[in-house]
Scaffold this active site. Sequence first.
Site, PDB file in Angstrom:
ATOM      1  N   VAL A  25       0.530  -1.468  -0.385  1.00 46.93           N
ATOM      2  CA  VAL A  25       0.134  -0.036  -0.155  1.00 46.93           C
ATOM      3  C   VAL A  25       0.922   1.157   0.144  1.00 46.93           C
ATOM      4  CG1 VAL A  25      -1.551   1.750   1.466  1.00 46.93           C
ATOM      5  CG2 VAL A  25      -1.712  -1.100   1.261  1.00 46.93           C
ATOM      6  N   ARG A  50      14.796  -1.284   8.449  1.00 45.17           N
ATOM      7  CA  ARG A  50      15.990  -1.597   6.850  1.00 45.17           C
ATOM      8  C   ARG A  50      15.564  -1.010   5.779  1.00 45.17           C
ATOM      9  NH1 ARG A  50      16.656  -6.536   5.848  1.00 45.17           N
ATOM     10  NH2 ARG A  50      14.569  -7.918   6.699  1.00 45.17           N
ATOM     11  N   LYS A 109      -7.394  -0.755  10.682  1.00 46.70           N
ATOM     12  CA  LYS A 109      -9.116  -1.056  11.180  1.00 46.70           C
ATOM     13  C   LYS A 109      -8.616  -1.558  12.809  1.00 46.70           C
ATOM     14  CE  LYS A 109      -8.063  -5.631  10.037  1.00 46.70           C
ATOM     15  NZ  LYS A 109      -7.388  -5.703   8.381  1.00 46.70           N
ATOM     16  N   GLU A 133     -10.090   6.570   6.161  1.00 48.94           N
ATOM     17  CA  GLU A 133     -10.761   6.133   5.002  1.00 48.94           C
ATOM     18  C   GLU A 133     -10.495   4.457   4.308  1.00 48.94           C
ATOM     19  OE1 GLU A 133     -13.450   7.243   2.652  1.00 48.94           O
ATOM     20  OE2 GLU A 133     -13.619   4.813   2.640  1.00 48.94           O
ATOM     21  N   VAL A 136     -11.770   0.459   6.690  1.00 48.68           N
ATOM     22  CA  VAL A 136     -13.030  -0.429   6.175  1.00 48.68           C
ATOM     23  C   VAL A 136     -12.885   0.020   4.228  1.00 48.68           C
ATOM     24  CG1 VAL A 136     -15.220  -0.677   6.485  1.00 48.68           C
ATOM     25  CG2 VAL A 136     -13.984   0.843   8.254  1.00 48.68           C
ATOM     26  N   GLU A 194      -3.138 -14.831   4.072  1.00 46.17           N
ATOM     27  CA  GLU A 194      -2.349 -15.037   4.918  1.00 46.17           C
ATOM     28  C   GLU A 194      -1.785 -16.871   5.223  1.00 46.17           C
ATOM     29  OE1 GLU A 194      -0.414 -12.596   5.952  1.00 46.17           O
ATOM     30  OE2 GLU A 194      -1.529 -11.233   5.022  1.00 46.17           O
ATOM     31  N   ASP A 205     -11.024  -9.864  10.934  1.00 41.19           N
ATOM     32  CA  ASP A 205     -10.657  -8.857  10.564  1.00 41.19           C
ATOM     33  C   ASP A 205     -11.766  -8.248   9.933  1.00 41.19           C
ATOM     34  OD1 ASP A 205      -9.365  -7.153   7.524  1.00 41.19           O
ATOM     35  OD2 ASP A 205     -10.878  -7.759   6.726  1.00 41.19           O
ATOM     36  N   LYS A 209     -13.739  -3.878  11.576  1.00 38.44           N
ATOM     37  CA  LYS A 209     -13.993  -3.191  10.271  1.00 38.44           C
ATOM     38  C   LYS A 209     -15.131  -2.402  10.647  1.00 38.44           C
ATOM     39  CE  LYS A 209     -10.989  -4.952   7.157  1.00 38.44           C
ATOM     40  NZ  LYS A 209     -11.315  -5.749   5.365  1.00 38.44           N
ATOM     41  N   GLY A 307      -6.112  -5.088  -2.505  1.00 37.10           N
ATOM     42  CA  GLY A 307      -4.920  -3.969  -2.717  1.00 37.10           C
ATOM     43  C   GLY A 307      -4.439  -3.054  -2.710  1.00 37.10           C
TER      44      GLY A 307
END
Lengths: 433, 433
Positions: A25, A50, A109, A133, A136, A194, A205, A209, A307
């Site tokens: 992101v 790092r 979140k 923004e 969520v 994951e 998760d 949210k 994404g």
Amino acid sequence: MPARDLENGTSSRPLGVALVGFGTVGQAVARILCNGSHGRLLLTHVCNRRVERKRAGWVPAGVTWTDDIEAVLDSPADVVVELIGGHDPAASWIRRALEAGKSVVTANKQVIAEQGAELEALARRRGRRLRFEAAVAGGIPIIHGLQEGLAGDRLFRVLGILNGTCNYILTRMEADGVSFDAALREAQELGYAEADPAADVDGFDAQAKLAILSAVGLRRPIGASSIPLRTITTIDAVDFAYAKQLACTIRQVSRAEHDGDGRVLAAVQPMLVPRTSALAQVSGSRNVVVVEGAAGGETAFFGHGAGGDPTAVAVVSDLESIARGSGDPAARLAAGPAASAVQDFVSPHYARFIINDRPGIVAALAGVFSRHGVNIDAVLQQPGWPKTNLPFVMTLNACSAAAVHAALAEASAFDFHVRPPLWMPVLTPRQQT
Amino acid sequence: MPARDLENGTSSRPLGVALVGFGTVGQAVARILCNGSHGRLLLTHVCNRRVERKRAGWVPAGVTWTDDIEAVLDSPADVVVELIGGHDPAASWIRRALEAGKSVVTANKQVIAEQGAELEALARRRGRRLRFEAAVAGGIPIIHGLQEGLAGDRLFRVLGILNGTCNYILTRMEADGVSFDAALREAQELGYAEADPAADVDGFDAQAKLAILSAVGLRRPIGASSIPLRTITTIDAVDFAYAKQLACTIRQVSRAEHDGDGRVLAAVQPMLVPRTSALAQVSGSRNVVVVEGAAGGETAFFGHGAGGDPTAVAVVSDLESIARGSGDPAARLAAGPAASAVQDFVSPHYARFIINDRPGIVAALAGVFSRHGVNIDAVLQQPGWPKTNLPFVMTLNACSAAAVHAALAEASAFDFHVRPPLWMPVLTPRQQT
């Protein structure tokens, strides 16, 4: 150089932006900031552990690369963008950035669900902004929508698909009849899930949210951890076959609503949803949020819930909001003691059993349901299964989730179960979009 | 009393709101303002022609009722809400309100489509706001979404169902096979359609809305009247039968997109849309807006596109935005000379003929299409029709709308037509949501 006065937003100097966290992101945000289309935003710092291994040639030479958060907090950057995720040290860094007179944009979140109202109040006291923004539903502008676009309404209900990993798994099972395990492996191979998928498939998760959506949209703070969760890991390919027979499919649905008595009903769980409903149309890793208001009725927002690029759009939109000197949102995060959510929705239910068949099983189950005041609507049994591993389904007339839960807890004691019984609420037309 | 300084929004005095136009939407706005949930907004004036017949007992005694716009313009009200619609005198009243130092909230699509950028610039010079969420898609917060929630993206495409009357008519034809005329009469009886339905069914209403979406979302001003329109009045019940055979339905679709060469392609017209697409899911008088951005991909907004209460939510959200001292939106209405929209979309097409059958008709039509470089994909003919009034359909491979238009203009000269040929583009998966 003092942080500029964000109250009036009239400065012509660009807003200095420090990125903390330079993963997928963070890099997507940097690319948008460096592509020339957002002249009011100037990338000043990239901070990452790092950081040397992260250096990218396309980032302008003037940007400071650092692995030291203190260098960011001491810098003249106007906004800190927190993209490291998790509770610690993210929460303390957000707090320190606000205390240092910076605004903060975050995709975190957990921190917003747990400490958002308090951090927002801190930002307000400092004349700065806290925006989230991206926390969520990724690229779907639902927080702006709730805080501003629908500020004129009183919302009483929010419902959605907030976890793209679960939705990917469930739509794969729906489309090709693959098992949960196979769909999960596929999601992991594609990078959607994951190695430890619990946060997604068990609902943690979406829980965070949903707590944020409740605080912003319903103006009711609820403790995220109080929202009841039910996993999707118990969903079997056979459930999709029965769902189809019922003109439904299966989705992980997050919902919260006022019950009229000041309580908030909330849950994150798999549900049967009609194939004609908006929720059923959301496939792959996309998200949807449906809200219902006293005046505006139902409004729905669809888009990419995760994404790098979509989430970066949410971050940059927040930065633009700060750059243009937007005031406090009309709908702030609800403050005050967080209520506990209760899962007491009343709806029809789906109950699936896998049994070692013998006479009297339906009668035994019917007796248990009857004792709990639950009426059976229909019994469905598709042919072609061995008697020793026989799935069948009971659909139940509208009743409380608590009654179904209690009945099936009791029914679990029978010795004919090959696997534990599974139950799911059915989204009814009143509830669907 | 001076209008308060909206730049910093820190006043604790409520925002004084004058309603100009007290019809369905105006009354719904007044109800929300008077229900106690928006403490920062204070209704001060109701202005309407022959206002005495409009007086309502539930409006607080302190509100001034007037039929004189001058009384509003001379008053200390902070915001004028223009809900009278149409070009005149609405445009001049908006201008005069801004010049008098008031902010303006309007639901007026024509005035915003034609003079929005200029009026917004006037507002900015005066340090006031011009907001128009209610001008497009009623209760769907699409203007906020484009101006703020998606401000971080570069949008290249906007697509939607912007006229609830057309959508009501088409979904009635779809559901029950009724004729256009019957569906229109039903819409008129329900109050969805005007006695003169041309603004809806011929596309003028959606045209103005699409021009606004283009200016805000694509940042390209296009002259509203330059957007090509095609009526839905020529759609026949038989078209829904053929559409169904093609796994599609029919919707009035408004779309605008960059073509990469600096032009804006735009059109409002009936289209075949796949039954699985988001557009096909929108039934009755609801609206949808789908936008596509370089980073965020596709995002869709669904909701009630008309009606007093949903539209009032949009108005009150704008008022809340002004009350909280929101700055200029990140995405303003694009200014500068309005470009002409061009309708040059390339897509598969549907062509329907109703003929007096004789040998050689398909060959004759195929010859015309061939001369225009248009390839026929398939010929569909459902049984059961008389040879003297025989409908059949040709589906055409992807080609420009201009080529289909030219070919059918030529083919119209044949003497075998019982009714003029009808053509519609088909929304392809690349374009659907």
